[in-house]
Design an enzyme around this catalytic site. Structure first.
Site, short mmCIF file in Angstrom:
data_model
loop_
_atom_site.label_atom_id
_atom_site.label_comp_id
_atom_site.label_asym_id
_atom_site.label_seq_id
_atom_site.Cartn_x
_atom_site.Cartn_y
_atom_site.Cartn_z
N ILE A 187 -3.63 -3.61 3.11
CA ILE A 187 -2.23 -4.02 3.04
C ILE A 187 -1.38 -3.15 2.11
O ILE A 187 -0.26 -3.51 1.78
CB ILE A 187 -2.11 -5.50 2.59
CG1 ILE A 187 -2.74 -5.68 1.20
CG2 ILE A 187 -2.75 -6.42 3.62
CD1 ILE A 187 -2.47 -7.05 0.59
N LYS A 188 -1.91 -2.00 1.72
CA LYS A 188 -1.16 -1.13 0.81
C LYS A 188 -0.05 -0.38 1.57
O LYS A 188 0.00 -0.37 2.80
CB LYS A 188 -2.10 -0.15 0.13
CG LYS A 188 -3.12 -0.82 -0.78
CD LYS A 188 -2.44 -1.64 -1.88
CE LYS A 188 -3.39 -2.09 -2.98
NZ LYS A 188 -4.43 -2.99 -2.54
#
Length: 386
Positions: A187-188
Site C-alpha cells: 500500500i505504499k
C-alpha cells in the site's frame, strides 16, 4: 449516498496498479530466473536516477532496509537508537534485531514527527543512531543538529517508508546525505508487492549492504555461474529483492508522477473539506514537499467515532498505537505525554489512489455526523495541539 455504493471508502488503503504490471511479471516468469537478476539491478539504477543519487540497494522489505542500514552503520549491542514511539512497530523491531536498545522519544502532535530539539534532548553517551520517521510522507529536517550528531558519532538513518517521492527542499528524500530506507510494500506510494531500498552514503557502505543482503557472500566477477566457488566474508541475511518484485516496481516508477499528483490532490481535497469542521485537527504533512501516504486527523472520543464510521463501512484506521505502550517493548517504556495523548485521538481516514472527490465528500460528511453524535458539547472542544 450509502456506504454500499462507495466501495472505495471501505478501504483505508489499497494498492494501485497501472495496468502493465501483469505483463512485466509474465516476462520475468517466461525468462525462467525469478531471484535477483538484471531486472533487480535495473530497478536499482532507475530508483537511483529518479532520486538523483549515485547508488541504491534493493532489499526484500522496508524492515530489511532498516535492519541492513543499522548493521552497515555499525549499530549493535550496547548501543541506543533514538526512535519515535509513534511509528509502525517494524522500526523498533529493526533496532532490536541488531541487539541495540530503542530510546523512545516524543513527537509534535501537529505533525507526528520528531524535531532537532526532541532528538538532542534524548541523546546519551550510548546513542549510536537516530531513526527519524518521515510520518505520512512528511520530510524531517535535522540539518540544524547534523554537525553535532557527526561530532558525537551518531548516524542519521531515515525511516522513509511513507515518503518515497517526497522532497527535502529541491531534493528528493534520499538525496540529502542521510542513510535512507524506503518501503515498497503493497500500500505504499510505490509498490513492488513487497520490497525495500537502502540509499547508501558511500560506495563502501553500498558494498557492505549488498554483502549483508546476500548471506555475507561476495560474488566473483561475472557471477557465481562462471566460477567453482564463492567467498563468505561475514554475517549476512537472505534479503534480496526478487526480479518478480522488481518488475512490478519498474512499472510503478513509470507511473509515479500520476501517483504523486493524485495523492497531493486527494490530501488537499480532504484538507479543504475538513477545514470547516470544529474540533477536527488535521495532521500536517507539508503537502508542498511531501507525497502524502496517509490522511490523519485528531478527534475527541476517537474510539466512539472510529466504531461509528466502521459501522457505516468506512475504512478508518489507527496509525499507530504508540510503541512504548506495547507489551513487547515495556523494558524501554518512558513517559511521552504528546504521543500518549495523540495515541488516544489519532484517526486515519481512507486514503489511496482509487478515491474520488465524491468518496472524500462522503467520508468527511460521515465524520461530521459521527462527531455530532458524540454529544452537543463537541462543537466547543478542539483537540489540544500542544
Amino acid at each position: 449516498m450509502s456506504a454500499s455504493t462507495r466501495p472505495d471508502a471501505r478501504r483505508n488503503a489499497a494498492p494501485y496498479l497501472y495496468g502493465r504490471e501483469n505483463e512485466a511479471v509474465a516476462q520475468v516468469l517466461e525468462g525462467g530466473h525469478y531471484g535477483h537478476t538484471e531486472v533487480t539491478e535495473e530497478f536499482e539504477r532507475r530508483i537511483a536516477g529518479f532520486l538523483g543519487v549515485p547508488d541504491a540497494v534493493a532489499v526484500a522489505s522496508g524492515t530489511a532496509a532498516l535492519h541492513t542500514a543499522l548493521l552497515a552503520a555499525g549499530v549493535g549491542p550496547g548501543c541506543e537508537v533514538i526512535v519515535p514511539s509513534m511509528t509502525f512497530c517494524a522500526t523498533v523491531q529493526a533496532v532490536l534485531a541488531v541487539g541495540a536498545d530503542p530510546r523512545f522519544v516524543d513527537v509534535y502532535p501537529t505533525t507526528l514527527c520528531v524535531s532537532d530539539q526532541l532528538v538532542m534532548d534524548a541523546v546519551t553517551d550510548r546513542t549510536a543512531a537516530v531513526l527519524p520517521v518521515l510520518f505520512g510522507g512528511r520530510p524531517v529536517d535535522l540539518s540544524v543538529i547534523q554537525e553535532e550528531l557527526d561530532q558525537r558519532g551518531v548516524v542519521v538513518i531515515e525511516d522513509a517508508a511513507h515518503a518515497f517521492g517526497s522532497r527535502h527542499g529541491l531534493r528528493r528524500v534520499g538525496a540529502n546525505g542521510a542513510l535512507t530506507c524506503f518501503s515498497f510494500g503493497p500500500i505504499k506510494n510505490l509498490t513492488c508487492g513487497q520490497g525495500g531500498m537502502v540509499i547508501p552514503r558511500t560506495p563502501e557502505e553500498a558494498d557492505t549492504i549488498r554483502r549483508l543482503r546476500l548471506l555475507g557472500v561476495v560474488q566473483p566477477p561475472g557471477g557465481r555461474a562462471n566460477t567453482t566457488s564463492y567467498r563468505v566474508e561475514g554475517f549476512g541475511l537472505r534479503y534480496q529483492l526478487s526480479a518478480i518484485n522488481a518488475a512490478i516496481g519498474l512499472v510503478q516508477l513509470d507511473g509515479f508522477q500520476a501517483a504523486e499528483d493524485t495523492r497531493r490532490r486527494s490530501w488537499q481535497t480532504y484538507r479543504d473539506a475538513l477545514a470547516p469542521l470544529d474540533g477536527v485537527a488535521l495532521i500536517d504533512v507539508d503537502v508542498e514537499h511531501a507525497v502524502p501516504h496517509l490522511c490523519q486527523v485528531r478527534v475527541p472520543h476517537r474510539d466512539t467515532v472510529f466504531a461509528t464510521l466502521r459501522g457505516r463501512n468506512i475504512g478508518v484506521g489507527v496509525h499507530y498505537p504508540p510503541n512504548h505502550t506495547q507489551p513487547a517493548f515495556t523494558a524501554w517504556q518512558r513517559h511521552l505525554p504528546a504521543t500518549e495523548r495523540v495515541g488516544e485521538e489519532i484517526l486515519s481516514l481512507p486514503f489511496h489512489q482509487h478515491l474520488t472527490e465524491a468518496d472524500i465528500d462522503f467520508v468527511t460528511t460521515s465524520l461530521e455526523q459521527a462527531l455530532k453524535s458524540v454529544g452537543g458539547s463537541f462543537g466547543h472542544r478542539r483537540p489540544r495541539l500542544g
